[in-house]
Enzyme design. Structure first.
Site, PDB file in Angstrom:
ATOM      1  N   GLU A   1      42.702  28.957  31.834  1.00  0.00           N
ATOM      2  CA  GLU A   1      43.930  28.198  32.039  1.00  0.00           C
ATOM      3  C   GLU A   1      43.685  26.723  32.297  1.00  0.00           C
ATOM      4  O   GLU A   1      44.479  25.878  31.934  1.00  0.00           O
ATOM      5  CB  GLU A   1      44.726  28.720  33.247  1.00  0.00           C
ATOM      6  CG  GLU A   1      45.005  30.177  33.301  1.00  0.00           C
ATOM      7  CD  GLU A   1      43.931  30.968  33.993  1.00  0.00           C
ATOM      8  OE1 GLU A   1      44.179  31.520  35.072  1.00  0.00           O
ATOM      9  OE2 GLU A   1      42.810  31.051  33.450  1.00  0.00           O
TER      10      GLU A   1
ATOM     11  N   ARG B   1      35.772  38.129  42.470  1.00  0.00           N
ATOM     12  CA  ARG B   1      36.579  39.129  43.175  1.00  0.00           C
ATOM     13  C   ARG B   1      36.549  40.483  42.487  1.00  0.00           C
ATOM     14  O   ARG B   1      36.778  41.507  43.128  1.00  0.00           O
ATOM     15  CB  ARG B   1      38.011  38.621  43.364  1.00  0.00           C
ATOM     16  CG  ARG B   1      38.083  37.463  44.359  1.00  0.00           C
ATOM     17  CD  ARG B   1      39.470  36.859  44.449  1.00  0.00           C
ATOM     18  NE  ARG B   1      39.977  36.392  43.181  1.00  0.00           N
ATOM     19  CZ  ARG B   1      39.807  35.159  42.708  1.00  0.00           C
ATOM     20  NH1 ARG B   1      39.159  34.256  43.411  1.00  0.00           N
ATOM     21  NH2 ARG B   1      40.303  34.815  41.544  1.00  0.00           N
TER      22      ARG B   1
END
Length: 182
Positions: free
Chosen positions: A100, A63
């Protein structure tokens, strides 16, 4: 600034428990479908980086490519791709990192920052969470001999300390929006 933070935040979707329980995913894809929000976001970055000594815009897969390409086009600067491992042809450098939800690796082409002696790079991503991807990108740029001007993102998740980690490495961070909490 020429953007309406509340409007842009109203466009971004918060999806609870994705991709795993306890995570609130900040989905920026609705920004790309909303011309008003997209223009506000891109114009804010363009205004910030106009008349700087930036020579390259390095965009992080995927993105980051969308916003970074508009900014690179408007500022008449070359756009450099930082992609997931195995996605770039030719000679590349690779850097592994933790994120994460596990581990990953990114790559840059070894000739991406030509001329290297003058490379002053703006690193662009959509979101800063733990900072793992950005720190890996900074490492690649340094290995290629470039200097990082700043890291830019649409969203910062300050509770995950990624932007602090980047700043602790003596690199400035600019984000249009911040979301508190995980």
């Amino acid at each position: 600034m020429s953007y309406d933070e509340l409007y842009i935040k109203s466009v971004i979707r918060s999806i609870p428990d994705w991709p795993e329980p306890g995570v609130i995913f900040r989905d920026v894809t609705p920004v790309f479908k909303d011309p008003k929000a997209m223009r506000m976001v891109c114009d804010a970055f363009i205004q910030r980086y106009m008349n700087t000594d930036i020579t390259h815009i390095a965009c992080i897969d995927a993105r980051g490519f969308i916003l970074g390409s508009v900014v690179a086009y408007q500022l008449n600067l070359p756009m450099v791709l930082i992609r997931k491992k195995g996605k770039l042809p030719g000679d590349t450098l690779s850097q592994e990192y933790n994120l994460e939800y596990g581990t990953a690796a990114i790559e840059m082409q070894t000739d991406a920052l030509q001329p290297v002696a003058e490379a002053n790079v703006l690193v662009f991503d959509d979101l800063i969470a733990t900072g793992g991807t950005v720190m890996a990108a900074l490492s690649l740029i340094n290995k290629l001999g470039g200097k990082v001007h700043e890291v830019a993102s649409l969203i910062d998740l300050p509770d995950l300390m990624g932007s602090q980690k980047i700043q602790d490495s003596n690199v400035a961070v600019f984000s249009l929006l911040a979301y508190e909490g995980l």
